[in-house]
Write a protein that holds these residues in place. Structure first.
Motif, PDB file in Angstrom:
ATOM      1  N   THR A 102      14.198  22.583  55.537  1.00  0.00           N
ATOM      2  CA  THR A 102      14.805  22.698  54.225  1.00  0.00           C
ATOM      3  C   THR A 102      15.935  23.703  54.286  1.00  0.00           C
ATOM      4  N   VAL A 103      17.103  23.332  53.775  1.00  0.00           N
ATOM      5  CA  VAL A 103      18.240  24.255  53.794  1.00  0.00           C
ATOM      6  C   VAL A 103      18.226  25.121  52.542  1.00  0.00           C
ATOM      7  N   GLN A 104      18.176  26.405  52.739  1.00  0.00           N
ATOM      8  CA  GLN A 104      18.245  27.347  51.636  1.00  0.00           C
ATOM      9  C   GLN A 104      19.684  27.857  51.588  1.00  0.00           C
ATOM     10  N   SER A 105      20.419  27.585  50.520  1.00  0.00           N
ATOM     11  CA  SER A 105      21.843  27.903  50.484  1.00  0.00           C
ATOM     12  C   SER A 105      22.172  29.043  49.535  1.00  0.00           C
ATOM     13  N   VAL A 106      23.172  29.809  49.898  1.00  0.00           N
ATOM     14  CA  VAL A 106      23.706  30.816  48.993  1.00  0.00           C
ATOM     15  C   VAL A 106      24.649  30.118  48.037  1.00  0.00           C
ATOM     16  N   ASP A 107      25.039  30.830  46.978  1.00  0.00           N
ATOM     17  CA  ASP A 107      25.969  30.275  45.995  1.00  0.00           C
ATOM     18  C   ASP A 107      27.324  30.039  46.652  1.00  0.00           C
ATOM     19  N   SER A 108      27.831  28.822  46.531  1.00  0.00           N
ATOM     20  CA  SER A 108      29.115  28.503  47.160  1.00  0.00           C
ATOM     21  C   SER A 108      30.177  28.184  46.116  1.00  0.00           C
ATOM     22  N   THR A 109      30.018  28.699  44.905  1.00  0.00           N
ATOM     23  CA  THR A 109      30.994  28.434  43.853  1.00  0.00           C
ATOM     24  C   THR A 109      31.649  29.734  43.381  1.00  0.00           C
ATOM     25  N   TYR A 110      31.019  30.425  42.433  1.00  0.00           N
ATOM     26  CA  TYR A 110      31.600  31.677  41.942  1.00  0.00           C
ATOM     27  C   TYR A 110      31.683  32.694  43.083  1.00  0.00           C
ATOM     28  N   VAL A 111      32.799  33.409  43.144  1.00  0.00           N
ATOM     29  CA  VAL A 111      33.030  34.344  44.246  1.00  0.00           C
ATOM     30  C   VAL A 111      33.073  35.776  43.724  1.00  0.00           C
ATOM     31  N   LYS A 112      32.193  36.595  44.216  1.00  0.00           N
ATOM     32  CA  LYS A 112      32.219  38.019  43.878  1.00  0.00           C
ATOM     33  C   LYS A 112      33.296  38.706  44.716  1.00  0.00           C
ATOM     34  N   ASP A 113      33.580  39.937  44.380  1.00  0.00           N
ATOM     35  CA  ASP A 113      34.608  40.690  45.110  1.00  0.00           C
ATOM     36  C   ASP A 113      34.184  40.886  46.565  1.00  0.00           C
ATOM     37  N   PRO A 114      34.978  40.398  47.532  1.00  0.00           N
ATOM     38  CA  PRO A 114      34.620  40.561  48.944  1.00  0.00           C
ATOM     39  C   PRO A 114      34.766  42.011  49.424  1.00  0.00           C
ATOM     40  N   TYR A 115      35.531  42.815  48.670  1.00  0.00           N
ATOM     41  CA  TYR A 115      35.760  44.208  49.046  1.00  0.00           C
ATOM     42  C   TYR A 115      35.433  45.128  47.865  1.00  0.00           C
ATOM     43  N   PRO A 116      34.177  45.146  47.433  1.00  0.00           N
ATOM     44  CA  PRO A 116      33.812  45.929  46.248  1.00  0.00           C
ATOM     45  C   PRO A 116      33.993  47.429  46.428  1.00  0.00           C
ATOM     46  N   GLU A 117      34.076  47.862  47.677  1.00  0.00           N
ATOM     47  CA  GLU A 117      34.209  49.293  47.934  1.00  0.00           C
ATOM     48  C   GLU A 117      35.621  49.808  47.655  1.00  0.00           C
ATOM     49  N   LYS A 118      36.573  48.895  47.537  1.00  0.00           N
ATOM     50  CA  LYS A 118      37.959  49.298  47.295  1.00  0.00           C
ATOM     51  C   LYS A 118      38.196  49.519  45.800  1.00  0.00           C
ATOM     52  N   GLU A 119      38.856  50.608  45.485  1.00  0.00           N
ATOM     53  CA  GLU A 119      39.171  50.912  44.085  1.00  0.00           C
ATOM     54  C   GLU A 119      40.676  50.965  43.918  1.00  0.00           C
ATOM     55  N   ILE A 120      41.197  50.137  43.023  1.00  0.00           N
ATOM     56  CA  ILE A 120      42.634  50.083  42.782  1.00  0.00           C
ATOM     57  C   ILE A 120      42.938  50.803  41.464  1.00  0.00           C
ATOM     58  N   THR A 121      43.722  51.860  41.551  1.00  0.00           N
ATOM     59  CA  THR A 121      44.111  52.596  40.348  1.00  0.00           C
ATOM     60  C   THR A 121      45.562  52.275  40.004  1.00  0.00           C
ATOM     61  N   GLU A 122      45.871  52.281  38.726  1.00  0.00           N
ATOM     62  CA  GLU A 122      47.207  51.987  38.205  1.00  0.00           C
ATOM     63  C   GLU A 122      47.796  50.705  38.810  1.00  0.00           C
ATOM     64  N   PRO A 123      47.077  49.589  38.642  1.00  0.00           N
ATOM     65  CA  PRO A 123      47.563  48.323  39.194  1.00  0.00           C
ATOM     66  C   PRO A 123      48.815  47.811  38.480  1.00  0.00           C
ATOM     67  N   LYS A 124      49.577  47.019  39.206  1.00  0.00           N
ATOM     68  CA  LYS A 124      50.815  46.444  38.682  1.00  0.00           C
ATOM     69  C   LYS A 124      50.672  44.940  38.423  1.00  0.00           C
ATOM     70  N   VAL A 125      49.808  44.296  39.225  1.00  0.00           N
ATOM     71  CA  VAL A 125      49.630  42.844  39.145  1.00  0.00           C
ATOM     72  C   VAL A 125      48.182  42.511  38.816  1.00  0.00           C
ATOM     73  N   TYR A 126      48.022  41.557  37.909  1.00  0.00           N
ATOM     74  CA  TYR A 126      46.701  41.084  37.501  1.00  0.00           C
ATOM     75  C   TYR A 126      46.601  39.603  37.848  1.00  0.00           C
ATOM     76  N   LEU A 127      45.661  39.267  38.729  1.00  0.00           N
ATOM     77  CA  LEU A 127      45.435  37.882  39.126  1.00  0.00           C
ATOM     78  C   LEU A 127      44.171  37.365  38.442  1.00  0.00           C
TER      79      LEU A 127
END
Length: 325
Positions: A102-127
């Motif tokens: 039986t294949v047990q799969s992780v979620d392959s749709t919604y994507v969480k932040d791959p780099y949650p440890e990074k903190e961006i202050t005073e951003p210029k661009v919003y995606l």
């Protein structure tokens, strides 16, 4: 003499037992290496896309193997060596009662932040992605248990922009959850992202550019191009004409489109202006003169082609902000 033979025989049996256990351990270890290197969560896959630019796959899967062993305390149950696969990864469970795997799969749709440890202050661009789960081809990623989508594109572009010194953030709230909570239909997705735009601006007053990334539904022959021997997912700008300030959005978009035509000829499919019955007609572009919607590739494009295009978009935005218009 008989005792000596028995003792020698016992030593050989003991030695064979250790060799047998070692073979099982090494076999399980290398099977884990192969399995964990291929089966990834969405977030791991995004990190892998960046890593493979400069490093071979081996460096990535050894880091995964280390994490797996660390989580399991370096313990191995020889009666069930496959237990080391059980963590946050997809794995095959061979212990089912009916004998089928039986294949047990992780979620392959919604994507969480791959780099949650990074903190961006005073951003210029919003995606952001009004339609977060628009998918790309999984033809080249099925082996990783991953279906690429436009959220991955947002995180890729964020990293490309931040690498160029352009502080960028990605909207992480799940649009589908907002729709569900309010009992809104899919067409109300733009209503959700308008709320998120307002919230992002309130929290980050330094924001200047707002980019809604989508995936088109056209066939591959329309959505793909080759530049200097490299395959790219084509882009298409979409402008809504049903708000009074649209000329400013159009002017901004025309400048970007002209730059793409100059530096990446053939990459842009142009500007598609929309209004009238059955269309949104605004696409939240009344929020700011520098709010744009970009369709990147189509459903048949690979994530590598999308990755290449993200690099091109980052390059053009960098040039625009530097004044090379």
């Amino acid at each position: 003499m008989k005792k000596r033979k028995t003792k020698t025989k016992n030593k050989k049996q003991k030695k064979l037992k250790y060799i047998f256990l070692l073979i099982i351990f090494l076999g399980s270890f290398f099977y884990t290496c192969i399995t964990l290197s291929l089966k990834m969560s969405n977030e791991e896959f995004v990190r892998y896309l960046f890593m493979k630019e400069d490093h071979p796959m081996i460096s990535f899967y050894f880091s995964k193997v280390w994490d797996s062993f660390s989580k399991n305390g370096f313990s191995l149950n020889f009666k069930n060596p496959f237990q080391i696969f059980k963590g946050n990864y997809a794995y095959r469970d061979y212990s089912s009662n009916d004998g089928d795997s039986t294949v047990q799969s992780v979620d392959s749709t919604y994507v969480k932040d791959p780099y949650p440890e990074k903190e961006i202050t005073e951003p210029k661009v919003y995606l952001y992605n009004t339609h977060q789960l628009e998918e790309y081809s999984s033809k080249n990623t099925a082996q990783y248990n991953v279906t690429p989508n436009v959220m991955m594109l947002s995180y890729i572009l964020r990293e490309k922009l931040n690498d160029r010194g352009i502080k960028t953030i990605v909207e992480e709230n799940n649009v589908s959850e907002f729709l569900k909570a309010n009992n809104w239909n899919y067409a109300s997705s733009y209503k959700v992202t308008k709320m998120l735009l307002d919230d992002a601006k309130t929290k980050n007053p330094t924001l200047e550019y707002y980019i809604d990334l989508h995936r088109d539904s056209v066939k591959r022959s329309i959505s793909t191009t080759t530049i200097n021997g490299k395959s790219y997912a084509k882009i298409l700008f979409l402008i809504g004409l049903e708000h009074e300030n649209y000329p400013k959005n159009l002017e901004f978009t025309e400048k970007l489109n002209a730059m793409f035509n100059e530096y990446y000829p053939g990459l842009s499919r142009g500007i598609y202006k929309k209004q009238g019955k059955g269309v949104n007609g605004i696409y939240n572009q009344d929020f700011s003169p520098q709010t744009i919607l970009i369709e990147v590739g189509g459903m048949e494009n690979t994530i590598d082609e999308v990755f290449a295009t993200a690099e091109a978009i980052a390059d053009i935005l960098d040039k625009y902000m530097e004044g090379h218009v």
